[in-house]
Scaffold this active site. Sequence first.
Site, PDB file in Angstrom:
ATOM      1  CB  SER A 145      -0.873   0.030   1.256  1.00 21.27           C
ATOM      2  OG  SER A 145      -1.547   1.265   1.354  1.00 21.27           O
ATOM      3  CE1 TYR A 158      -3.787  -2.001   5.365  1.00 20.24           C
ATOM      4  CE2 TYR A 158      -3.086   0.182   4.661  1.00 20.24           C
ATOM      5  CZ  TYR A 158      -3.553  -1.082   4.351  1.00 20.24           C
ATOM      6  OH  TYR A 158      -3.774  -1.426   3.042  1.00 20.24           O
TER       7      TYR A 158
HETATM    8  N1  LIG Z   1      -8.810  -0.692  -0.832  1.00 22.41           N
HETATM    9  C1  LIG Z   1      -7.786   0.123  -0.716  1.00 22.41           C
HETATM   10  O1  LIG Z   1      -7.929   1.364  -0.694  1.00 22.41           O
HETATM   11  C2  LIG Z   1      -6.391  -0.401  -0.588  1.00 22.41           C
HETATM   12  C3  LIG Z   1      -5.321   0.496  -0.733  1.00 22.41           C
HETATM   13  C4  LIG Z   1      -4.018   0.014  -0.627  1.00 22.41           C
HETATM   14  C5  LIG Z   1      -3.802  -1.331  -0.396  1.00 22.41           C
HETATM   15  N2  LIG Z   1      -4.859  -2.179  -0.263  1.00 22.41           N
HETATM   16  C6  LIG Z   1      -4.547  -3.590  -0.012  1.00 22.41           C
HETATM   17  O2  LIG Z   1      -5.149  -4.353  -1.040  1.00 22.41           O
HETATM   18  C7  LIG Z   1      -5.345  -5.686  -0.566  1.00 22.41           C
HETATM   19  C8  LIG Z   1      -6.765  -6.115  -0.939  1.00 22.41           C
HETATM   20  O3  LIG Z   1      -7.675  -5.305  -0.226  1.00 22.41           O
HETATM   21  P1  LIG Z   1      -9.063  -4.816  -0.851  1.00 22.41           P
HETATM   22  O4  LIG Z   1      -8.973  -3.358  -1.043  1.00 22.41           O
HETATM   23  O5  LIG Z   1      -9.386  -5.668  -2.011  1.00 22.41           O
HETATM   24  O6  LIG Z   1     -10.046  -5.032   0.367  1.00 22.41           O
HETATM   25  P2  LIG Z   1     -11.089  -6.178   0.709  1.00 22.41           P
HETATM   26  O7  LIG Z   1     -12.051  -6.341  -0.391  1.00 22.41           O
HETATM   27  O8  LIG Z   1     -11.582  -5.845   2.077  1.00 22.41           O
HETATM   28  O9  LIG Z   1     -10.178  -7.478   0.748  1.00 22.41           O
HETATM   29  C9  LIG Z   1      -9.414  -7.890   1.839  1.00 22.41           C
HETATM   30  C10 LIG Z   1      -9.400  -9.387   1.749  1.00 22.41           C
HETATM   31  O10 LIG Z   1      -8.503  -9.941   2.710  1.00 22.41           O
HETATM   32  C11 LIG Z   1      -9.136 -11.095   3.224  1.00 22.41           C
HETATM   33  N3  LIG Z   1      -8.559 -11.464   4.513  1.00 22.41           N
HETATM   34  C12 LIG Z   1      -8.313 -10.655   5.560  1.00 22.41           C
HETATM   35  N4  LIG Z   1      -7.798 -11.354   6.575  1.00 22.41           N
HETATM   36  C13 LIG Z   1      -7.707 -12.643   6.136  1.00 22.41           C
HETATM   37  C14 LIG Z   1      -7.275 -13.849   6.715  1.00 22.41           C
HETATM   38  N5  LIG Z   1      -6.805 -13.876   7.964  1.00 22.41           N
HETATM   39  N6  LIG Z   1      -7.330 -14.984   5.988  1.00 22.41           N
HETATM   40  C15 LIG Z   1      -7.822 -14.969   4.739  1.00 22.41           C
HETATM   41  N7  LIG Z   1      -8.252 -13.855   4.125  1.00 22.41           N
HETATM   42  C16 LIG Z   1      -8.204 -12.713   4.820  1.00 22.41           C
HETATM   43  C17 LIG Z   1     -10.592 -10.714   3.333  1.00 22.41           C
HETATM   44  O11 LIG Z   1     -11.381 -11.862   3.472  1.00 22.41           O
HETATM   45  P3  LIG Z   1     -12.961 -11.772   3.856  1.00 22.41           P
HETATM   46  O12 LIG Z   1     -13.662 -11.461   2.559  1.00 22.41           O
HETATM   47  O13 LIG Z   1     -13.267 -13.127   4.377  1.00 22.41           O
HETATM   48  O14 LIG Z   1     -13.068 -10.685   4.882  1.00 22.41           O
HETATM   49  C18 LIG Z   1     -10.779 -10.010   2.000  1.00 22.41           C
HETATM   50  O15 LIG Z   1     -11.013 -10.940   0.972  1.00 22.41           O
HETATM   51  C19 LIG Z   1      -5.080  -5.654   0.941  1.00 22.41           C
HETATM   52  O16 LIG Z   1      -3.779  -6.170   1.182  1.00 22.41           O
HETATM   53  C20 LIG Z   1      -5.110  -4.173   1.260  1.00 22.41           C
HETATM   54  O17 LIG Z   1      -4.330  -3.869   2.391  1.00 22.41           O
HETATM   55  C21 LIG Z   1      -6.149  -1.752  -0.368  1.00 22.41           C
END
Ligand SMILES: NC(=O)c1ccc[n+]([C@@H]2O[C@H](COP(=O)([O-])OP(=O)(O)OC[C@H]3O[C@@H](n4cnc5c(N)ncnc54)[C@H](OP(=O)(O)O)[C@@H]3O)[C@@H](O)[C@H]2O)c1
Length: 252
Positions: A145, A158
């Site tokens: 991120s 985070y």
């Molecule tokens: N959205 C943003 O603005 C943003 C910005 C920068 C970086 N990111 C990074 O992008 C990546 C994807 O995030 P996203 O934005 O797509 O958000 P998201 O839709 O909330 O996805 C997060 C995913 O991680 C899974 N997860 C969390 N803890 C877990 C565990 N212990 N075991 C298995 N799965 C787990 C969640 O599973 P569940 O569906 O079961 O909860 C969900 O599928 C993350 O690493 C996040 O930090 C996001």
Amino acid sequence: MSQKNVLPKRILVLGATSGIAMATTRLLAAQGASLYLVGRNAQKLEAVAGDLKTRGAAYVDICVLDLDDTTQHPKMLADAVHSLGGLDMAYIAHGVLGDQQQAEADYAVAAAILHTNFLSVVSLLTWLANFFVNQQSGILAVISSVAGDRGRKSNYVYGASKGALNVFLEGLRNRIDREGINVLTIKPGPVQTAMTAHMPKAEKFAPPQKVAEDILKAVARRKDVVYVPGIWAIIMFVIRSIPEAIFKKLNL
Ligand SMILES: NC(=O)c1ccc[n+]([C@@H]2O[C@H](COP(=O)([O-])OP(=O)(O)OC[C@H]3O[C@@H](n4cnc5c(N)ncnc54)[C@H](OP(=O)(O)O)[C@@H]3O)[C@@H](O)[C@H]2O)c1
């Protein structure tokens, strides 16, 4: 898979129900990829698998696992390789934003964020890096991120988990790039997913589809680090350039 501009075919996805991962695997499915999806929610995972099959994936298999349980990683990873008949790329997408205020008050909350976003990823990368070195090819694409580029009062726990991940990936790349393994650090700015849905002006964040397209371009080009969308490379350059004496007084 050392040839540039070719997308890998046999792909393991950790955190396959993530909004960014789903947008990415839809594009991969349309190109006929074989996918092994890992997530902790069986129902969501089955829905994602069904969707990807209809979108053209050559093969889809799933594994329900809470990735916090690192003791299960070696078996899950070996199962994935077996199921796919080999492995060209691992895409690590799982993560939690966590609650910064709770983490300030309670070390256990901070440790849980660091465990999911950093330590569980280190566990996966340790096995995967050695597997890819052994076969002398492979792609590790890991979602970090922009928050890892500089600590801010609003989300530094985070941010620290992602900053630590960035350094780990940098060192890993320095070790295994020469073995023919591509290590890609993906640094998204804010994206419209479940993780950010509660935030003000979330509708102005980048759409997952655009972010996914940029990620796959970086994979095809075998890049080392990519900011998605690309404008975040400039924004973070400016933010990193602010002297600490000024930065510590800002409300970010
Ligand atoms: N959205 C943003 O603005 C943003 C910005 C920068 C970086 N990111 C990074 O992008 C990546 C994807 O995030 P996203 O934005 O797509 O958000 P998201 O839709 O909330 O996805 C997060 C995913 O991680 C899974 N997860 C969390 N803890 C877990 C565990 N212990 N075991 C298995 N799965 C787990 C969640 O599973 P569940 O569906 O079961 O909860 C969900 O599928 C993350 O690493 C996040 O930090 C996001």
